[in-house]
Design an enzyme around this catalytic site. Sequence first.
Site: not given
Length: 263
Positions: A70-71, A104, A108
């Site tokens: 989630g950077e 992740e 995404r």
Amino acid sequence: MKWKKTAMPYAAGERVLNVPTGEILPNPDQPRRSFAFAELAGLAQSISENGMLNPLSITLQDGHPVLIAGERRLRAAKMLGMPTVPCIVVRADERDRAVLGLIENRQRQEMNCFETAEGIRRLIAVYGLTQEEAAARLGCSQSAVANRLRLLRFAEDERAFMLEHGLTERHARALLTVEDTARRWELLRRIAAGKLTVAAAERLIAATVTTKKPVRTPPIRDVRVFSNTVKHAVETMCRSGVQASCSKTETAEYIEFLVRVAK
């Protein structure tokens, strides 16, 4: 929108926690390196209007929250000045953290192919995974991992040029067949200038790359070479204790060797 403050200490579990934005430490194994400001600004605008729909994934290290995934969302939240962000705490060691971060980002589609390749290389080099083990953890085939790693043959300036001009991973794979750096740069510029599709780029590369023909050794015409070979063979037998002799008869049409070896 008001943000609920998080009660300390953090607890692992499936429920979503609101964690202070400034307390979340960055993921040291973050495979993604480029974060375009325009994209972050757009994401920040979306979060401002709709809220953060997907919580960040964090783990705890010595009691401190460390980002796993989630950077971009975290950076956008900081741009908005959000005091807290929704997070899910995941139990993960360093290797798991690196794997989860890479997965992740891949899911995404936030990373380019070279960043993905660097992330896989790090998993293998730092955490001692084989290509097969890395593939199993990432949910892909070993050949897919090998193909991604081959992209690391490109120099940094070549990678930057391809990304700047919107060339895809398939463009890059086609260019891997060109070993000469100067020739590869020439093709890169032609592909970018012409905005060639992958198929058109492959045709250009196939038409311009010269296939090396195998060098054939010309047949030896001088029979003296073979005569000396027979002579040396007999001499070797004699030095080894084998009684052997050789006689040669030569006519206008042929040369005849008679080798006698004692039983």
